[in-house]
Design a protein around this motif. Structure first.
Motif, PDB file in Angstrom:
ATOM      1  N   ARG A 473       0.872  -1.191   0.000  1.00  0.00           N
ATOM      2  CA  ARG A 473       0.000   0.000   0.000  1.00  0.00           C
ATOM      3  C   ARG A 473       0.901   1.231   0.000  1.00  0.00           C
ATOM      4  O   ARG A 473       1.707   1.400   0.921  1.00  0.00           O
ATOM      5  N   ARG A 509       0.671  -1.114  -5.135  1.00  0.00           N
ATOM      6  CA  ARG A 509      -0.651  -0.576  -5.435  1.00  0.00           C
ATOM      7  C   ARG A 509      -0.544   0.945  -5.477  1.00  0.00           C
ATOM      8  O   ARG A 509       0.017   1.555  -4.555  1.00  0.00           O
ATOM      9  N   GLU A 608     -12.515  -4.688  -6.276  1.00  0.00           N
ATOM     10  CA  GLU A 608     -13.064  -4.260  -4.991  1.00  0.00           C
ATOM     11  C   GLU A 608     -14.515  -3.826  -5.108  1.00  0.00           C
ATOM     12  O   GLU A 608     -15.140  -3.478  -4.119  1.00  0.00           O
ATOM     13  N   GLY A 629      -9.747  -7.256  -3.440  1.00  0.00           N
ATOM     14  CA  GLY A 629      -9.621  -6.477  -2.199  1.00  0.00           C
ATOM     15  C   GLY A 629     -10.862  -6.764  -1.386  1.00  0.00           C
ATOM     16  O   GLY A 629     -11.859  -6.051  -1.460  1.00  0.00           O
ATOM     17  N   GLY A 630     -10.797  -7.824  -0.634  1.00  0.00           N
ATOM     18  CA  GLY A 630     -11.990  -8.323   0.058  1.00  0.00           C
ATOM     19  C   GLY A 630     -12.558  -7.341   1.066  1.00  0.00           C
ATOM     20  O   GLY A 630     -13.762  -7.357   1.331  1.00  0.00           O
ATOM     21  N   ASN A 631     -11.713  -6.494   1.639  1.00  0.00           N
ATOM     22  CA  ASN A 631     -12.224  -5.545   2.641  1.00  0.00           C
ATOM     23  C   ASN A 631     -13.267  -4.644   1.998  1.00  0.00           C
ATOM     24  O   ASN A 631     -14.351  -4.427   2.544  1.00  0.00           O
ATOM     25  N   ASP A 632     -12.920  -4.123   0.832  1.00  0.00           N
ATOM     26  CA  ASP A 632     -13.881  -3.267   0.146  1.00  0.00           C
ATOM     27  C   ASP A 632     -14.959  -4.086  -0.552  1.00  0.00           C
ATOM     28  O   ASP A 632     -16.138  -3.753  -0.491  1.00  0.00           O
ATOM     29  N   ARG A 642     -17.420  -1.009   6.284  1.00  0.00           N
ATOM     30  CA  ARG A 642     -16.377  -1.769   6.971  1.00  0.00           C
ATOM     31  C   ARG A 642     -15.886  -1.063   8.230  1.00  0.00           C
ATOM     32  O   ARG A 642     -15.182  -1.631   9.037  1.00  0.00           O
TER      33      ARG A 642
HETATM   34  C1  PEP Z   1      -9.175  -4.259   0.429  1.00  0.00           C
HETATM   35  O1  PEP Z   1     -10.055  -3.430   0.206  1.00  0.00           O
HETATM   36  O2  PEP Z   1      -9.389  -5.447   0.687  1.00  0.00           O
HETATM   37  C2  PEP Z   1      -7.756  -3.852   0.415  1.00  0.00           C
HETATM   38  C3  PEP Z   1      -6.795  -4.732   0.514  1.00  0.00           C
HETATM   39  O3  PEP Z   1      -7.511  -2.526   0.354  1.00  0.00           O
HETATM   40  P1  PEP Z   1      -7.618  -1.536   1.610  1.00  0.00           P
HETATM   41  O4  PEP Z   1      -7.856  -2.368   2.820  1.00  0.00           O
HETATM   42  O5  PEP Z   1      -6.323  -0.792   1.648  1.00  0.00           O
HETATM   43  O6  PEP Z   1      -8.769  -0.681   1.232  1.00  0.00           O
END
Ligand code: PEP
Ligand code: MG
Length: 752
Positions: A473, A509, A608, A629-632, A642
């Motif tokens: 990142r 990224r 994402e 990007g699983g978080n998003d 989130r």
């Molecule tokens: C995500 O969204 O999974 C990701 C890896 O990016 P970030 O957590 O930096 O938004």
């Protein structure tokens, strides 16, 4: 002699100082104090109630009430006039106590013969430590001057209590400041556990001389400190980078207004005139602000009062001549306790910290991002921690549960150490696996990469056994500075990252800003839904200046080595195409300028947003690699923020619907031969990682500390069998397959 004319707090304070200088235990001191206050205020009764751990108020000393009641009489919070004073942090005066709302008759004290009552909170920095009361037989109207005088005396008692002046054997143990265990349940900022000693980010000011007999000198000290404070604020306002930054500028303008607030200064000067040292005069105002803060619901006003509080802290430090600690000599087991902290400050402490506890903060705050990058446990929203913790206190931080034990009982510390030992044992087992492949029992090998965000992360790469950096990142270098970083500096940094990684690949990224990550030098748009707003690649394409500069820095930083660039938050094929073209144009430009270009450039995208999974075929052919990007993705798939504690844990990665979606993405990538990985936080959770592998993912990227546990579990499972369990769960129509999968793994002794 009329009562009001007798009030001269300076006389009382001078006597108080003399009384404190005499030898004796805490109880004797307090007994002397109540006597002299009673005399000074011409009251028949003076009593001090101190707060116990259960928040009840205990009568600890009295002049005039029945001495037998001392350490026997207790009032619950809110009970009686004394309880009401403690609860509201406001004085109560009445000429007819027995008929005043909330009065509670305490027969053991013999107070029924006293009609008038005046009580004030004994408070320090907004925390009520007790209540100071005077009473008279006659029905009398206590004047504003008398209230003020009693408040001033109460301030001094609070300062003395903070210094431990009233501690003594037996019941006076109650007066030991910051001696008791304190437990707080906050929120998880970053997982991990740590035991250590408290380091306060803003050390408390200890005022050893709360009383002054030279008001002129104290006023001069206050004025000098105020001038220095105004100069500090002006300097911050003048800083070049703030010239355009909207919100920061507003805050500082508010600071400037407060620093010049005449009422504030006059009130502090009046306190000094009445016999207080300048520091205590500032604290008296601060206590009043904090009491107000706790009553105000409006978030904007609260924020402004917060600013005021910050300003008072600065003023206190200027008066005491102590700067905030910088670049410090920290103990080995330092745990940082702060109300809040910026990313640059946290980076400054760096890896010297074993853990961080914040009274405020948020999951997506910059400090949390840095703590994650540094892989140190972080607990946020730990209420009252900065008031309770003292530098050097023993502290246990459980970032897995989001709890903190301050000055813990030995039994608590022992149980905690057992947990830490278990984790260490497991870590040792993971080290043994470091050079072994992440191969399942049925022969499927996964590529485990690590996520990083700082050059300081790179030493973990050989240690954790990752085969490369799956997600670097790049926003931290932009976030911690007050100006846009220079291209040459970035290129040098990227070169060092590649140097440190050696032969192992690194995926960079590009800048993912907007949403929760706001650059201090970029004008902030007030967006109703920033996570769905102008962020990441959208900013990059609309304002290509910074994006081009970063791409150039990456191309140069590669110094002829292979390079992988990944674009975040792509929602449509066209966005990726535009970014790809920009990248290729920069590559051609570098070539034309005669610069060395990377030996092989791969341009990838993060998946994402659900829409990208349905992009046309040409996207899957064009993109060199994809990373989920699983978080998003999860937050948009489930429409669950989130960062919102109310909903963020509500939806499971192992839910049948999300797994089905992942499976579709895997199939599309397989159909086009597009390399695919998963780099959200879930990839680092062993059971979730097994679920992802069962859905067909063959590359995962996670925090370095997760590589061991994920690899250990993967090496024990049979993916075909896991897949069958998931299929069975789906066939039964289960919302989530987690319980079934966990049970299956537990039954085989794979999961404990
Ligand atoms: C995500 O969204 O999974 C990701 C890896 O990016 P970030 O957590 O930096 O938004
Ligand atoms: Mg993301």
């Amino acid at each position: 002699m009329p009562f009001s004319e007798a009030v001269d707090s300076r006389v009382i304070l001078t006597r108080l100082r003399e009384a404190m200088a005499e030898p004796g235990e805490g109880q004797e001191r307090l007994d002397r104090i109540v006597k002299l206050i009673a005399r000074g205020l011409v009251a028949e009764v003076c009593s001090v109630y101190l707060r116990r751990e259960d928040l009840s108020l205990e009568l600890c000393a009295t002049e005039g009430l029945n001495p037998e009641a001392v350490h026997t009489t207790r009032l619950a919070p809110g009970q009686g006039l004394v309880g009401r004073i403690a609860e509201s942090a406001e004085p109560i005066r009445t000429r007819d106590a027995a008929h005043t709302h909330g009065f509670r008759f305490l027969p053991e004290t013999g107070e029924e013969i006293y009609s008038s009552f005046l009580g004030v909170p004994i408070q320090r920095l907004g925390e009520v430590l007790g209540v100071l009361v005077v009473q008279n037989r006659t029905e009398r109207e206590y004047s504003d001057d008398e209230i003020y005088a009693l408040e001033v005396v109460a301030m001094v008692i609070a300062e003395m209590a903070e210094l431990g002046a009233f501690v003594g054997p037996g019941p006076m143990e109650i007066a030991r400041p910051h001696g008791r265990p304190f437990f707080v349940r906050g929120l998880v900022g970053q997982e991990g556990v740590a035991e250590g000693r408290v380091v306060l980010h803003e050390p408390q000011i200890v005022i050893s001389q709360p009383i002054s007999d030279d008001p002129a000198l104290e006023c001069a000290r206050l004025r000098t400190a105020l001038e220095a404070l105004r100069a500090e604020v002006d300097e911050m306002l003048g800083a070049e980078y703030l010239a355009t930054a909207g919100e920061h500028r507003d805050v500082l303008n508010a600071y400037r207004m407060f620093a010049n607030d005449k009422g504030w200064v006059m009130r502090m000067e009046a306190s000094i005139e009445s016999g207080l040292a300048a520091e205590v005069a500032v604290e008296k105002e601060q206590s009043a602000t904090r009491a107000r803060m706790s009553r105000i619901a409006d978030p904007y006003l609260r924020e402004r009062l917060h600013d005021f509080d910050d300003l008072a802290n600065r003023l206190l430090r200027l008066l005491a001549g102590t700067a905030a600690p910088q670049g410090r000599d920290l103990p080995d087991d330092a745990i940082l306790v702060a109300r809040n902290i910026g990313p640059a400050e946290l980076l400054d402490y760096g890896r010297k910290l074993s853990g961080v506890v914040l009274e405020e903060g948020s999951v997506g705050s910059h400090a949390a991002i840095v703590a994650r990058a540094l892989a140190i446990p972080l607990v946020i929203h730990a209420r009252r921690i900065t008031r309770e913790a003292q530098g050097g206190d023993h502290i246990l931080v459980d970032g897995d549960q989001g709890v903190v034990h301050l000055r813990p009982e030995e039994t608590v510390a022992k149980a905690f150490r057992e947990k830490v030992d278990m984790l260490h044992e497991a870590q040792a087992a993971y080290v043994a696996l470091r050079d072994k492949p992440a191969r399942t029992r049925d022969g499927v090998t996964l590529a485990l990469h690590m996520n990083a965000g700082l050059i300081a992360d790179l030493p973990s790469l050989p240690k954790c056994g990752a085969i490369g950096v799956g997600l670097f990142r790049t926003e931290l270098q932009f976030l911690v500075r007050s100006t846009v970083p220079r291209r040459a500096d970035l290129a040098a940094l990227y070169a060092r990252i590649l140097d440190s990684a050696g032969e192992k690949p690194v995926v960079f990224r590009t800048l993912d800003i907007g949403s929760d990550k706001v650059l201090p030098y970029m004008r902030r748009n007030d967006e109703p839904n920033p996570a769905l707003g102008w962020r990441a690649i959208r900013v990059g394409l609309d304002r290509p200046g910074i994006m081009r500069m970063q791409v150039q820095a990456l191309l140069r930083g590669a110094r002829g080595r292979p390079l992988q660039i990944m674009y975040p938050f792509v929602a449509e094929a066209e966005e990726f195409e535009e970014a790809r073209e920009l990248t290729l144009r920069e590559l051609a430009r570098e070539q034309a300028l005669g610069h060395r270009v990377p030996a092989g450039l791969k341009i990838g995208a993060m998946l994402e947003t659900p829409s990208l999974a349905f992009a046309p075929d040409r996207f899957f052919e064009q993109v060199d690699f994809l990373s989920i990007g699983g978080n998003d993705l999860k937050q948009f798939f489930f429409a669950a923020d989130r960062e919102n504690e109310l909903v963020r844990r509500r939806y499971d990665m192992l839910s049948a619907s999300f797994l089905a979606f992942i499976e579709q993405i895997v199939a599309r990538c397989a159909g086009h031969g597009t390399p695919l990985s998963y780099c959200g936080e879930d990839a680092g959770r062993p059971v979730d990682a097994v679920g992802l592998a069962a859905m067909g993912l063959r590359s995962l990227s996670m925090r370095p500390a997760s590589i061991g546990p994920v690899k250990a579990l993967l090496r024990q499972v049979d993916l075909e069998a896991v897949r069958a369990v998931i299929e069975a769960g789906r066939a039964r129509g289960l919302a989530t397959v987690r319980p079934m999968l966990e049970e299956y793994l537990r039954d085989r002794g794979i999961l404990v």
